[in-house]
Design an enzyme around this catalytic site. Sequence first.
Site, PDB file in Angstrom:
ATOM      1  CD  GLU A   1       1.390  -2.339   4.589  1.00 21.37           C
ATOM      2  OE1 GLU A   1       2.108  -2.100   5.325  1.00 21.37           O
ATOM      3  OE2 GLU A   1       1.440  -1.492   3.340  1.00 21.37           O
TER       4      GLU A   1
ATOM      5  CG  HIS B   1     -27.547   8.334  10.627  1.00 10.96           C
ATOM      6  ND1 HIS B   1     -28.992   8.562  11.088  1.00 10.96           N
ATOM      7  CD2 HIS B   1     -27.215   8.125  11.976  1.00 10.96           C
ATOM      8  CE1 HIS B   1     -29.200   8.614  12.230  1.00 10.96           C
ATOM      9  NE2 HIS B   1     -28.117   8.364  12.994  1.00 10.96           N
TER      10      HIS B   1
ATOM     11  CE  LYS C   1       6.423   0.578  -2.330  1.00 19.30           C
ATOM     12  NZ  LYS C   1       7.301   0.187  -1.366  1.00 19.30           N
TER      13      LYS C   1
HETATM   14  O1  PA5 Z   1       4.091  -1.068   7.718  1.00 17.08           O
HETATM   15  C1  PA5 Z   1       4.959  -1.051   6.934  1.00 17.08           C
HETATM   16  O2  PA5 Z   1       6.035  -1.679   7.039  1.00 17.08           O
HETATM   17  C2  PA5 Z   1       4.853  -0.202   5.636  1.00 17.08           C
HETATM   18  O3  PA5 Z   1       3.502   0.448   5.658  1.00 17.08           O
HETATM   19  C3  PA5 Z   1       5.642   0.911   5.630  1.00 17.08           C
HETATM   20  O4  PA5 Z   1       5.611   1.486   6.732  1.00 17.08           O
HETATM   21  C4  PA5 Z   1       5.579   2.022   4.422  1.00 17.08           C
HETATM   22  O5  PA5 Z   1       5.252   1.198   3.324  1.00 17.08           O
HETATM   23  C5  PA5 Z   1       6.283   2.953   4.310  1.00 17.08           C
HETATM   24  O6  PA5 Z   1       7.721   2.281   4.125  1.00 17.08           O
HETATM   25  P1  PA5 Z   1       9.268   3.034   4.367  1.00 17.08           P
HETATM   26  O7  PA5 Z   1       9.304   3.385   5.908  1.00 17.08           O
HETATM   27  O8  PA5 Z   1      10.280   2.144   3.953  1.00 17.08           O
HETATM   28  O9  PA5 Z   1       9.158   4.357   3.272  1.00 17.08           O
END
Ligand code: PA5
Length: 398
Positions: A266, A287, A388
């Site tokens: 991310e 393996h 989303k």
């Molecule tokens: O690293 C990040 O920012 C994302 O992976 C969020 O943690 C994830 O999308 C969850 O978001 P939220 O805490 O708003 O529910």
Amino acid sequence: MIKFDFKTYVEPFIEKEEYQKLMSKKEDVMQQLQKSGMAGWTDRISNELLKEIKETAKQIKHQFDCMVVIGIGGSFLGSYAFDQMFKNYFENKNFEVIYAGTTLSSKYLDELLNYLKNKNFCIDVISKSGTTMETTITYKVLKDLLKRKYEEEELKKHIIVTTDKKEGILREEAEKEGYKTFEIPNNIGGRYSFITPAHLLPIALNYDLDDVIVGYYRGKRLTDQAYEYAVIRNLLFKKKKYIENFCVYEENMASFTEWLKQLFGETEGKKGVGIFPTSTIHTRDLHSLGQFIQEGNKILFETFIKVEKQEEYLEYEGTPLQEINNIVEDSVMKAHYSGGVPCLEIILQELDAETISTLIYFFQLAAAYSGFLFGINPFDQPGVEVYKKEVREALGKE
Ligand code: PA5
């Protein structure tokens, strides 16, 4: 203690001049991080907050049979990885922590409801935005179960909300209903939130937070190594090494590689750049994917995470098993390197809470630096919004 070897099986893949050029940008990159407004995770957590987390954990253990952590992505992977790494393989002696919110499987949720039906449980719902679909659905389903079991006043005691300080539906609901709350600070994004209550509360149920805190801030001493790691990864990317394979030699570190994948995936994967993070658990995956790594398309490099010493001591024909495991690791690096795969190594003297917390800080720093070296914002994840939006449209909620 943590040692690094970014040379032995890497040097021939790196141009010295390019290396020096990127190394000389260090001050600039560090300043970018400090100016980003998202470096709250490099600041010290207050003693007051730590005390509150510890006290809440103590009360939870006293009042309930188990806690359900509801969250996804950066909101749960840190504590989940930590817990998986340090609990026993068999005979779990820990206070029970269930991690939910990562799936929409009705089978999973139905079984979870059945499992919790007769348990005295509490919920820690963790969402910075308060709008994440998977978290919201799981929370509503479990809250309905609590509502069926308890009257309003009692219900309140079973819900903890960890979210933004001011914004979001969860914050609104928690204030209105009078739930216990913790905050994820504005200047800390989900995947960098290990040092916030999002992760520290679930961890505090079974582990000593003082070890975590000492270890985490010890990571500050690894700034140079984190920057060098980011530089080398960047140079390998330029050599068309587009995949980083994290290799671990402990089954219970598999969850830690999940945390790594989320952190780097991310952070870096934007605007057509970034290194795709993946992992292999050794020796199991030697393996399976081992064949591809040795002789397949040369698009990857590897980062080995070695544990030097194990507390548990077992011998096989006169040789400590951990020594055999480490000999295999060294041999695999040599073999993969001979097959054209650059291999970086991170050596942990021991696998304990302090060391892992240091490693977490190190990787967070490296990921953030790496984002700046790639010229992208390490702290957003606009791509996640695309799916989303599709879901909202398909459900007629757009
Ligand atoms: O690293 C990040 O920012 C994302 O992976 C969020 O943690 C994830 O999308 C969850 O978001 P939220 O805490 O708003 O529910």
